[in-house]
Design a protein around this motif. Structure first.
Motif, short mmCIF file in Angstrom:
data_model
loop_
_atom_site.label_atom_id
_atom_site.label_comp_id
_atom_site.label_asym_id
_atom_site.label_seq_id
_atom_site.Cartn_x
_atom_site.Cartn_y
_atom_site.Cartn_z
N SER A 114 0.75 -1.20 0.22
CA SER A 114 -0.06 0.05 0.09
C SER A 114 0.89 1.14 0.07
O SER A 114 1.90 1.17 0.54
CB SER A 114 -0.87 0.05 1.21
N THR A 115 0.31 2.28 -0.77
CA THR A 115 1.04 3.54 -0.70
C THR A 115 0.49 4.61 0.09
O THR A 115 -0.63 4.49 0.46
CB THR A 115 1.25 3.97 -2.26
N ILE A 116 1.04 5.84 0.24
CA ILE A 116 0.45 6.80 0.83
C ILE A 116 -0.86 7.17 0.24
O ILE A 116 -1.92 7.75 0.87
CB ILE A 116 1.30 8.08 0.77
N ASP A 169 -11.23 13.74 -0.34
CA ASP A 169 -10.56 15.07 -0.91
C ASP A 169 -9.01 14.91 -0.61
O ASP A 169 -8.25 15.87 -1.02
CB ASP A 169 -11.25 16.14 -0.37
N PHE A 170 -8.33 14.02 0.10
CA PHE A 170 -6.93 14.08 0.69
C PHE A 170 -6.00 13.89 -0.49
O PHE A 170 -5.01 14.44 -0.49
CB PHE A 170 -6.77 12.94 1.71
N VAL A 171 -6.41 13.07 -1.57
CA VAL A 171 -5.52 13.02 -2.63
C VAL A 171 -5.29 14.42 -3.74
O VAL A 171 -4.34 14.95 -3.70
CB VAL A 171 -5.90 11.85 -3.49
N ASP A 172 -6.59 15.05 -3.68
CA ASP A 172 -6.52 16.23 -4.39
C ASP A 172 -5.83 17.39 -3.71
O ASP A 172 -5.12 18.33 -4.12
CB ASP A 172 -8.02 16.81 -4.76
N GLN A 173 -5.99 17.25 -2.38
CA GLN A 173 -5.47 18.48 -1.41
C GLN A 173 -3.99 17.85 -0.90
O GLN A 173 -3.55 18.76 -0.15
CB GLN A 173 -6.36 18.77 -0.30
N PHE A 174 -3.35 17.09 -1.43
CA PHE A 174 -2.30 16.36 -0.91
C PHE A 174 -1.00 17.28 -1.09
O PHE A 174 -0.91 18.07 -2.29
CB PHE A 174 -1.94 15.07 -1.40
N ARG A 175 -0.09 17.50 -0.23
CA ARG A 175 1.17 18.36 -0.24
C ARG A 175 2.25 17.32 -0.03
O ARG A 175 3.03 17.44 -0.92
CB ARG A 175 1.00 19.53 0.81
N TYR A 176 2.46 16.83 1.17
CA TYR A 176 3.37 15.82 1.36
C TYR A 176 3.00 14.92 2.77
O TYR A 176 1.79 15.17 3.22
CB TYR A 176 4.66 16.35 1.57
N ALA A 177 3.79 14.10 2.77
CA ALA A 177 3.41 13.21 4.00
C ALA A 177 4.83 12.90 4.72
O ALA A 177 5.78 13.04 4.01
CB ALA A 177 2.93 11.54 3.81
N LYS A 178 4.68 12.73 5.91
CA LYS A 178 5.70 12.47 6.93
C LYS A 178 5.78 10.97 7.42
O LYS A 178 4.60 10.40 7.81
CB LYS A 178 6.12 13.59 7.86
N ILE A 179 6.95 10.49 7.45
CA ILE A 179 7.17 9.13 7.84
C ILE A 179 8.06 8.89 8.91
O ILE A 179 9.21 9.25 8.90
CB ILE A 179 7.46 8.00 6.78
N TRP A 180 7.59 8.11 10.10
CA TRP A 180 8.56 7.59 11.02
C TRP A 180 8.64 6.16 10.92
O TRP A 180 7.44 5.41 11.15
CB TRP A 180 8.25 8.03 12.56
N GLY A 181 9.72 5.43 10.57
CA GLY A 181 9.39 3.96 10.56
C GLY A 181 10.68 3.29 9.41
O GLY A 181 11.50 4.08 8.87
N THR A 182 10.26 2.00 9.33
CA THR A 182 11.26 1.47 8.50
C THR A 182 11.27 1.56 6.81
O THR A 182 12.14 1.06 6.15
CB THR A 182 11.13 -0.18 8.42
N VAL A 241 7.73 12.43 2.08
CA VAL A 241 7.28 11.45 0.98
C VAL A 241 6.28 11.83 0.22
O VAL A 241 5.27 12.73 0.61
CB VAL A 241 7.35 9.91 1.40
N GLY A 242 6.07 11.22 -1.03
CA GLY A 242 4.90 11.56 -1.89
C GLY A 242 3.69 10.53 -1.82
O GLY A 242 4.05 9.65 -1.04
N LEU A 243 2.85 10.85 -2.55
CA LEU A 243 1.74 9.84 -2.95
C LEU A 243 2.23 8.31 -3.38
O LEU A 243 1.63 7.45 -2.73
CB LEU A 243 0.71 10.23 -3.86
N LYS A 244 3.26 8.16 -3.92
CA LYS A 244 3.74 6.89 -4.30
C LYS A 244 4.59 5.89 -3.33
O LYS A 244 4.80 5.00 -3.61
CB LYS A 244 4.39 6.97 -5.80
N HIS A 245 4.88 6.61 -2.38
CA HIS A 245 5.55 6.01 -1.43
C HIS A 245 5.10 4.59 -0.79
O HIS A 245 3.86 4.78 -0.24
CB HIS A 245 6.12 7.03 -0.11
N VAL A 246 5.75 3.59 -0.71
CA VAL A 246 5.12 2.41 -0.15
C VAL A 246 5.23 2.40 1.55
O VAL A 246 6.63 2.42 1.73
CB VAL A 246 5.97 1.01 -1.00
N VAL A 247 4.53 2.05 2.21
CA VAL A 247 4.76 2.11 3.57
C VAL A 247 4.92 0.60 3.99
O VAL A 247 4.70 -0.35 3.37
CB VAL A 247 3.33 2.55 4.33
#
Length: 370
Positions: free
Chosen positions: A318-320, A330-343, A352-358
């Protein structure tokens, strides 16, 4: 001869014909013909049998699994043990006449478990309400094939019925594209060390009256059977594992004998359980969770602490963007960036951007324009 006799004759001919370059086209044609006959029989069974009350179940939760087994194998008892659902149990066949759903909560995931009527030999062709049962199985995210220690051979029957009904377990969908064209014959394009030759492909497609098509095959392990499945176009690919019930009723030596049989036959270790006594139920729950491929994501609102009590359950890969869809439309249309803590990132609080795999146990903050 009737269709069943035709099927047996073709299967015998395939079995008795040694595969080599000279016979590959003939075997390919036989496999394509066999698949078409079986599919025609399944479709005839579907048309001849009306729908059954209780067989339409809405999927819910983070994943849906189906318990598949012969009548009286202990599916209802297992469902009750896993979920607390009140599915009727009894020591006689066909206790369950409709689909009974239950919900298992495990490691933060809500998993729907369906107890369905027992499958029998010929279910793929509609016997024993097989048409309705198979239709439910084809919608599952995971199949638990449930056998019992006294009838381990039933697992072989179940495997065959699932295969004949177009269900392919524990294998990825082959990367094959067949695009019909108006002329030009069969054109084959291959990516990777594909072993299938043009004449084999032409023979298989010709059995289904496909004389003009562009065929693209990717991968090194694609077989004639894979091409036949792609040609039929109605195959479903679902993960599965085997559990053997009622192990409390036999000796340790008998239990090992059943395990060795399953290991030799299918190359896997079955989970040996007792639904009645609760033996190895937690091991079964772990297997369900792992086979569904869940990852737990903990959401951290911007400027606040992360919610470590209730994870968001997602699937591996799964991705962001997938997380955003779960949060709000609406979160995809309004997306700026995401922050990740983890592996899944090299350092904590990485943007990270929308295509980042969690990955499992990632902590995520989604920042939008608003």
């Amino acid at each position: 001869m009737g269709l069943e006799e035709d099927i047996r004759a073709i299967e015998d001919e395939i079995k008795n014909t040694k595969y080599n370059k000279a016979t590959s086209q003939h075997i390919g044609r036989l496999k394509a013909k066999l698949a078409k006959i079986k599919d025609d029989m399944v479709m005839r069974a579907i048309k001849s049998v009306g729908g059954g009350e209780g067989f339409s179940v809405k999927k819910s939760g983070d994943g849906t699994i189906v318990l598949v087994g012969f009548p009286s194998v202990g599916k209802s008892t297992l469902l009750n043990k896993l979920t607390g659902a009140q599915s009727e149990t009894g020591s006689y066949a066909f206790t369950t006449l409709t689909v009974v759903p239950g919900l298992m909560e495990y490691k933060g995931a809500k998993i729907q478990i369906l107890d369905i009527p027992g499958l029998i030999a010929g279910a793929a062709m509609g016997k024993g309400r097989g048409k309705e049962v198979i239709a439910v199985v084809r919608t599952a995210d995971l199949i638990v094939i449930l056998g019992d220690v006294f009838n381990a051979v039933h697992v072989d029957v179940l495997m065959r019925e699932l295969y004949d009904s177009g269900i392919r377990i524990n294998k990825p969908k082959p990367d094959i594209t067949i695009k019909r064209t108006g002329g030009g014959g069969i054109r084959l394009n291959r990516v990777g060390a594909v072993k299938l030759g043009l004449e084999e492909v032409r023979a298989i497609l010709g059995e289904n009256k496909i004389m003009n098509a562009d065929v693209l095959i990717r991968g090194s392990n694609v077989t004639q059977d894979d091409l036949v499945d792609a040609m039929q176009g109605n195959r479903i690919y679902i993960p599965a594992f085997i559990a053997i019930n009622k192990v409390d009723l036999i000796s340790d030596a008998q239990r090992k004998e059943v395990e060795e049989h399953m290991r030799e036959k299918y190359g896997v270790d079955p989970i040996m359980i007792s639904a009645h006594k609760g033996y190895h139920i937690e091991e079964l729950q772990d297997a369900i969770y792992e086979h569904l491929g869940f990852v737990r994501i903990y959401m951290k609102p911007y400027g606040e602490e992360a919610d470590m009590e209730e994870p968001m359950i997602m699937r591996k890969g799964s991705t962001i963007e997938d997380i955003c869809h779960r949060l709000h439309r609406d979160f995809v249309d309004q997306f700026r960036y995401a922050k990740i803590w983890g592996t899944s990132v090299k350092h904590d609080a990485a943007k990270v951007g929308l295509k980042h795999v969690v990955e499992d146990n990632d902590i995520v903050t989604v920042v939008t324009k608003l």
